[in-house]
Design a protein around this motif. Structure first.
Motif, PDB file in Angstrom:
ATOM      1  N   UNK A 173      19.664  35.689   8.103  1.00 40.06           N
ATOM      2  CA  UNK A 173      19.320  35.801   9.517  1.00 40.06           C
ATOM      3  C   UNK A 173      19.618  37.210  10.023  1.00 40.06           C
ATOM      4  N   UNK A 174      18.649  37.791  10.671  1.00 42.46           N
ATOM      5  CA  UNK A 174      18.785  39.150  11.177  1.00 42.46           C
ATOM      6  C   UNK A 174      19.166  39.098  12.652  1.00 42.46           C
ATOM      7  N   UNK A 175      20.370  39.601  12.962  1.00 40.21           N
ATOM      8  CA  UNK A 175      20.830  39.564  14.341  1.00 40.21           C
ATOM      9  C   UNK A 175      21.910  40.626  14.545  1.00 40.21           C
ATOM     10  N   UNK A 176      22.161  40.928  15.785  1.00 39.83           N
ATOM     11  CA  UNK A 176      23.186  41.905  16.131  1.00 39.83           C
ATOM     12  C   UNK A 176      23.826  41.470  17.446  1.00 39.83           C
ATOM     13  N   UNK A 177      25.061  41.925  17.657  1.00 43.43           N
ATOM     14  CA  UNK A 177      25.785  41.607  18.878  1.00 43.43           C
ATOM     15  C   UNK A 177      26.421  42.877  19.428  1.00 43.43           C
ATOM     16  N   UNK A 178      26.218  43.137  20.703  1.00 43.99           N
ATOM     17  CA  UNK A 178      26.753  44.360  21.296  1.00 43.99           C
ATOM     18  C   UNK A 178      27.100  44.110  22.754  1.00 43.99           C
ATOM     19  N   UNK A 179      28.030  44.903  23.345  1.00 43.75           N
ATOM     20  CA  UNK A 179      28.938  45.820  22.630  1.00 43.75           C
ATOM     21  C   UNK A 179      29.975  45.021  21.851  1.00 43.75           C
ATOM     22  N   UNK A 180      30.496  45.598  20.807  1.00 42.79           N
ATOM     23  CA  UNK A 180      31.489  44.908  19.987  1.00 42.79           C
ATOM     24  C   UNK A 180      32.416  45.952  19.364  1.00 42.79           C
ATOM     25  N   UNK A 181      33.637  46.093  19.865  1.00 46.15           N
ATOM     26  CA  UNK A 181      34.358  45.239  20.808  1.00 46.15           C
ATOM     27  C   UNK A 181      33.792  45.317  22.235  1.00 46.15           C
ATOM     28  N   UNK A 182      34.133  44.285  23.016  1.00 44.85           N
ATOM     29  CA  UNK A 182      33.745  44.227  24.416  1.00 44.85           C
ATOM     30  C   UNK A 182      35.002  44.297  25.278  1.00 44.85           C
ATOM     31  N   UNK A 183      34.921  45.077  26.350  1.00 41.96           N
ATOM     32  CA  UNK A 183      36.094  45.222  27.223  1.00 41.96           C
ATOM     33  C   UNK A 183      36.183  44.131  28.276  1.00 41.96           C
TER      34      UNK A 183
END
Length: 319
Positions: A242-252
């Motif tokens: 599975x192609x995915x991304x998560x941002x921002x990471x880290x999150x403030x």
């Protein structure tokens, strides 16, 4: 003359009794019977809670028990297991029909244990690694490197790096194998709560060497960790690409955006905290971008699923 001819014929038939087949080996990495992840929290028999941030160990001197007790050695095969990155290992094409068990040792055998790691190709299990699995010229390789957190709030570090020729033990597990895509797959379960059996983690253990808790750990690996899974193995080969991304990471502020490609077929996702408790879940519907928020600081695991239940994971950090 006839007897000699009959003997030769029988010997030839014996040689071709077993059919050559590709054999693979995999481990289901568990804590208290549940899948090991970076956020999984286990408890040993002393009721010490722990997480695992690093668990690597060597497997060597592998022998396959098959076809009525015949033993076939898998020559010159060394496996560096990363319990947080499971893989199927190819043991080669072997003359076997029915597999009945597997024998192996945790660590690196003599005299290879004392040889120079630099002699091996970069992709070999015994080549230099980062973080290092080699202790030094005299002691050789770390057989097991186990690190994580313990204590009431999982904020105390523990580390056990176990090594030493005297602690090189052999283990046999009776098990069957399953035919998967043309290969016989030997599957074992490894429960690492048992690896820490009777080891008091409460004040944070730091043991690097061939003594004390290092011996306990390796004896537990020999006696309590491994059991048969009868060829059923959960590895990246069974996971979705599975192609995915998560941002921002880290999150403030705990606010994340999950972005998936239109080809990835992600249907839903969930977020779990360090104790494995679900803190958020949602469907993707028809969109390829979803915003979500995790309110408290900490480390979390994001897991996305396709329609077949296969999944991919990503670590999330809220600071």
């Amino acid at each position: 003359m006839k007897k000699q001819l009959l003997t030769l014929v029988l010997s030839a038939l014996a040689t071709f009794t077993f059919a050559q087949v590709n054999v693979k080996f995999g481990i289901n990495h568990l804590v208290n019977g549940e899948e090991l992840t970076e956020t999984a929290v286990g408890s040993n028999d002393l009721k010490n809670d722990f997480s695992i941030g690093r668990l690597q160990y060597y497997i060597s001197e592998i022998k396959i028990v098959h076809d009525g007790g015949t033993v076939t050695e898998v020559e010159d095969k060394y496996i560096l297991v990363n319990a947080l990155d499971p893989k199927l290992e190819d043991l080669g094409d072997l003359d076997v029909t029915t597999i009945e068990g597997i024998t192996f040792s945790i660590g690196v055998n003599e005299p290879v244990n004392k040889e120079d790691p630099a002699q091996w190709p970069a992709d070999h299990a015994l080549a230099p690694k980062f973080p290092s699995m080699h202790w030094g010229w005299t002691a050789g390789y770390r057989f097991v490197a186990l690190e994580g957190k313990t204590g009431a709030t999982l904020n105390t570090t523990y580390e056990i790096h176990a090594l030493g020729t005297k602690n090189y033990f052999s283990n046999t597990v009776e098990t069957e194998a399953k035919m998967v895509d043309g290969s016989l797959v030997i599957g074992l379960n490894a429960d690492y709560a048992n690896a820490l059996s009777n080891i008091d983690l409460s004040s944070g253990v730091i043991t690097h060497g061939d003594f004390g808790q290092a011996i306990d750990l390796l004896e537990n690996f020999r006696d309590q960790v491994f059991s048969s899974a009868d060829g059923v193995v959960s590895t990246p080969e069974t996971l979705a690409n599975l192609q995915f991304d998560t941002y921002p990471n880290p999150s403030t502020n705990g606010l994340f955006t999950l972005k998936t490609s239109t080809e990835s077929a992600v249907e839903r996702f969930e977020v779990m905290d360090i104790r494995g408790r679900k803190v958020y879940e949602a469907a993707m519907n028809s969109t390829s971008n979803v915003e979500f928020q995790v309110l408290q600081e900490g480390v979390y695991m994001l897991r996305v699923y396709d329609a077949q239940g296969r999944y991919g994971t990503r670590r999330l950090v809220v600071i």
